[in-house]
Design a protein around this motif. Structure first.
Motif, mmCIF file in Angstrom:
data_model
loop_
_atom_site.group_PDB
_atom_site.id
_atom_site.type_symbol
_atom_site.label_atom_id
_atom_site.label_comp_id
_atom_site.label_asym_id
_atom_site.label_seq_id
_atom_site.Cartn_x
_atom_site.Cartn_y
_atom_site.Cartn_z
ATOM 1 N N TYR A 29 -40.128 -7.291 32.295
ATOM 2 C CA TYR A 29 -39.353 -7.644 33.507
ATOM 3 C C TYR A 29 -38.576 -6.463 34.061
ATOM 4 O O TYR A 29 -37.870 -6.624 35.064
ATOM 5 N N ASP A 30 -38.665 -5.320 33.379
ATOM 6 C CA ASP A 30 -37.920 -4.126 33.782
ATOM 7 C C ASP A 30 -36.432 -4.466 33.992
ATOM 8 O O ASP A 30 -35.856 -4.186 35.046
ATOM 9 N N THR A 31 -35.844 -5.117 32.988
ATOM 10 C CA THR A 31 -34.465 -5.601 33.137
ATOM 11 C C THR A 31 -33.489 -4.425 33.239
ATOM 12 O O THR A 31 -33.713 -3.361 32.660
ATOM 13 N N ASN A 32 -32.415 -4.651 33.984
ATOM 14 C CA ASN A 32 -31.402 -3.593 34.148
ATOM 15 C C ASN A 32 -30.015 -4.041 33.711
ATOM 16 O O ASN A 32 -29.025 -3.350 33.946
ATOM 17 N N LYS A 33 -29.922 -5.218 33.086
ATOM 18 C CA LYS A 33 -28.677 -5.686 32.474
ATOM 19 C C LYS A 33 -29.048 -6.496 31.239
ATOM 20 O O LYS A 33 -30.124 -7.117 31.204
ATOM 21 N N THR A 34 -28.151 -6.513 30.260
ATOM 22 C CA THR A 34 -28.429 -7.269 29.029
ATOM 23 C C THR A 34 -27.226 -8.138 28.692
ATOM 24 O O THR A 34 -26.089 -7.666 28.737
ATOM 25 N N VAL A 35 -27.517 -9.392 28.361
ATOM 26 C CA VAL A 35 -26.471 -10.305 27.887
ATOM 27 C C VAL A 35 -26.883 -10.825 26.512
ATOM 28 O O VAL A 35 -28.016 -11.307 26.340
ATOM 29 N N PHE A 36 -25.997 -10.695 25.534
ATOM 30 C CA PHE A 36 -26.172 -11.397 24.258
ATOM 31 C C PHE A 36 -25.432 -12.723 24.401
ATOM 32 O O PHE A 36 -24.244 -12.736 24.731
ATOM 33 N N ILE A 37 -26.122 -13.822 24.133
ATOM 34 C CA ILE A 37 -25.520 -15.126 24.421
ATOM 35 C C ILE A 37 -24.578 -15.599 23.300
ATOM 36 O O ILE A 37 -23.918 -16.628 23.426
ATOM 37 N N GLY A 38 -24.475 -14.830 22.232
ATOM 38 C CA GLY A 38 -23.439 -15.131 21.224
ATOM 39 C C GLY A 38 -23.960 -15.452 19.848
ATOM 40 O O GLY A 38 -25.166 -15.539 19.624
ATOM 41 N N ASP A 39 -23.025 -15.624 18.907
ATOM 42 C CA ASP A 39 -23.348 -15.737 17.481
ATOM 43 C C ASP A 39 -24.133 -14.500 17.046
ATOM 44 O O ASP A 39 -25.230 -14.605 16.472
ATOM 45 N N ILE A 40 -23.557 -13.355 17.308
ATOM 46 C CA ILE A 40 -24.158 -12.096 16.864
ATOM 47 C C ILE A 40 -24.141 -12.054 15.335
ATOM 48 O O ILE A 40 -25.108 -11.663 14.698
ATOM 49 N N ILE A 41 -23.015 -12.467 14.759
ATOM 50 C CA ILE A 41 -22.824 -12.434 13.301
ATOM 51 C C ILE A 41 -22.759 -13.869 12.780
ATOM 52 O O ILE A 41 -22.137 -14.729 13.400
ATOM 53 N N ASP A 42 -23.345 -14.094 11.612
ATOM 54 C CA ASP A 42 -23.360 -15.454 11.060
ATOM 55 C C ASP A 42 -22.050 -15.818 10.353
ATOM 56 O O ASP A 42 -21.537 -16.913 10.503
ATOM 57 N N HIS A 43 -21.520 -14.889 9.534
ATOM 58 C CA HIS A 43 -20.280 -15.125 8.784
ATOM 59 C C HIS A 43 -20.356 -16.341 7.876
ATOM 60 O O HIS A 43 -19.359 -17.068 7.723
ATOM 61 N N GLU A 44 -21.515 -16.550 7.272
ATOM 62 C CA GLU A 44 -21.644 -17.661 6.330
ATOM 63 C C GLU A 44 -20.624 -17.541 5.189
ATOM 64 O O GLU A 44 -20.012 -18.522 4.770
ATOM 65 N N ALA A 45 -20.429 -16.309 4.713
ATOM 66 C CA ALA A 45 -19.594 -16.108 3.514
ATOM 67 C C ALA A 45 -18.133 -16.470 3.733
ATOM 68 O O ALA A 45 -17.416 -16.745 2.768
ATOM 69 N N ILE A 46 -17.668 -16.448 4.979
ATOM 70 C CA ILE A 46 -16.254 -16.802 5.192
ATOM 71 C C ILE A 46 -16.092 -18.145 5.905
ATOM 72 O O ILE A 46 -15.005 -18.488 6.350
ATOM 73 N N SER A 47 -17.209 -18.884 5.998
ATOM 74 C CA SER A 47 -17.089 -20.202 6.636
ATOM 75 C C SER A 47 -16.352 -21.154 5.692
ATOM 76 O O SER A 47 -16.187 -20.871 4.507
ATOM 77 N N ARG A 48 -15.952 -22.264 6.227
ATOM 78 C CA ARG A 48 -15.261 -23.255 5.402
ATOM 79 C C ARG A 48 -16.229 -24.294 4.843
ATOM 80 O O ARG A 48 -15.822 -25.244 4.196
ATOM 81 N N HIS A 49 -17.533 -24.106 5.151
ATOM 82 C CA HIS A 49 -18.531 -25.040 4.621
ATOM 83 C C HIS A 49 -18.759 -24.775 3.133
ATOM 84 O O HIS A 49 -18.387 -23.726 2.616
ATOM 85 N N GLU A 50 -19.415 -25.733 2.496
ATOM 86 C CA GLU A 50 -19.761 -25.564 1.084
ATOM 87 C C GLU A 50 -20.559 -24.268 0.906
ATOM 88 O O GLU A 50 -21.481 -23.995 1.668
ATOM 89 N N LYS A 51 -20.206 -23.464 -0.095
ATOM 90 C CA LYS A 51 -20.853 -22.154 -0.273
ATOM 91 C C LYS A 51 -22.150 -22.283 -1.064
ATOM 92 O O LYS A 51 -22.230 -23.039 -2.024
ATOM 93 N N ASN A 52 -23.154 -21.505 -0.607
ATOM 94 C CA ASN A 52 -24.391 -21.416 -1.374
ATOM 95 C C ASN A 52 -24.248 -20.206 -2.309
ATOM 96 O O ASN A 52 -24.151 -19.070 -1.843
ATOM 97 N N PRO A 53 -24.257 -20.426 -3.616
ATOM 98 C CA PRO A 53 -24.018 -19.318 -4.551
ATOM 99 C C PRO A 53 -25.126 -18.270 -4.548
ATOM 100 O O PRO A 53 -24.959 -17.191 -5.123
ATOM 101 N N ASP A 54 -26.240 -18.572 -3.908
ATOM 102 C CA ASP A 54 -27.333 -17.590 -3.827
ATOM 103 C C ASP A 54 -27.172 -16.624 -2.662
ATOM 104 O O ASP A 54 -27.941 -15.678 -2.531
ATOM 105 N N LEU A 55 -26.174 -16.855 -1.824
ATOM 106 C CA LEU A 55 -25.959 -15.969 -0.675
ATOM 107 C C LEU A 55 -24.959 -14.873 -1.025
ATOM 108 O O LEU A 55 -24.116 -15.050 -1.914
ATOM 109 N N PRO A 56 -25.045 -13.713 -0.326
ATOM 110 C CA PRO A 56 -24.133 -12.619 -0.638
ATOM 111 C C PRO A 56 -22.677 -12.950 -0.315
ATOM 112 O O PRO A 56 -22.394 -13.797 0.533
ATOM 113 N N ALA A 57 -21.764 -12.262 -0.991
ATOM 114 C CA ALA A 57 -20.332 -12.424 -0.730
ATOM 115 C C ALA A 57 -19.986 -11.746 0.597
ATOM 116 O O ALA A 57 -20.807 -11.030 1.180
ATOM 117 N N ALA A 58 -18.760 -11.959 1.054
ATOM 118 C CA ALA A 58 -18.370 -11.568 2.415
ATOM 119 C C ALA A 58 -18.598 -10.087 2.708
ATOM 120 O O ALA A 58 -19.119 -9.729 3.764
#
Ligand SMILES: [Fe+2]
Length: 216
Positions: A29-58
């Motif tokens: 499309y030969d774009t000349n502007k870029t928008v990231f629509i969000g949630d660039i980072i997941d931050h699973e390790a610092i969420s308040r949800h139940e932690k999966n012990p197989d995932l890396p620490a923060a």
């Protein structure tokens, strides 16, 4: 104006093919502007949800995410970034622990993304680009467009890639949900393993005021 709209990344849980896909669409499309629509980072390790012990620490998760962000930043050094609910997890955590915002660094400083403009929403050519936090339903962007009476582009709902238009007799507006670039098989996204709605691998383009979706 030709705007590339990149879906949710959730680094480090982004699909390995998504960067090449978005670069290809940008060339098409030969774009000349870029928008990231969000949630660039997941931050699973610092969420308040139940932690999966197989995932890396923060700290390990941060290092992995940073590597991913660096690749995207070198591919798209100038961009508008919509702050997503996952990007905000650090801020929300700090707030709930009573830590004033003055102790926190701006996103660009944390991730080394000079040239990226981080904000909750951006308006380009009268079209609203925002993450869509808390928006749901079958057509979140379209619903928001009708309420706001302006064209809207959003992400957040990974399983929705859609475009819908509304004409009220005076003008036509659209709502576009851009899908996402996440890797549904990544452990950080395993909460969706039983869902019938999987992420749609896609990104959007707004060319001269008209929306397009590219779906793999
Ligand atoms: Fe997301």
């Amino acid at each position: 104006m030709r705007v590339l709209v990149i879906g949710d990344l959730h680094a480090p849980a982004v699909h390995k093919d998504y960067l090449a896909f978005c670069k290809k669409v940008a060339r098409m499309y030969d774009t000349n502007k870029t928008v990231f629509i969000g949630d660039i980072i997941d931050h699973e390790a610092i969420s308040r949800h139940e932690k999966n012990p197989d995932l890396p620490a923060a700290r390990d998760e941060f290092n992995m995410a940073l590597k991913v962000v660096k690749k995207w930043h070198s591919a798209f050094p100038e961009a508008y970034v919509c702050i997503g609910n996952h990007d905000e997890r650090v801020l929300r955590r700090a707030k709930s622990e009573g830590i004033p915002s003055l102790y926190l660094k701006p996103f660009n400083e944390v991730y080394g993304t000079s040239g990226w403009v981080w904000a909750n929403e951006h308006i380009i050519d009268k079209i609203l680009y925002t993450h869509g936090t808390n928006w749901s339903g079958k057509s979140p962007a379209f619903n928001a467009a009708c309420y706001l009476r302006r064209s809207v582009v959003c992400g957040h709902c990974h399983s929705i890639a859609s475009i819908a238009h509304h004409n009220n007799g005076e003008d036509t507006i659209f709502g576009m949900n851009v899908g996402a670039g996440v890797d549904a098989n990544h452990l950080a996204l395993s909460y969706g393993r039983y869902s019938l709605k999987k992420p749609v691998f896609s990104c959007g383009v707004v060319k001269d005021g008209h929306p397009y979706l590219e779906i793999k």
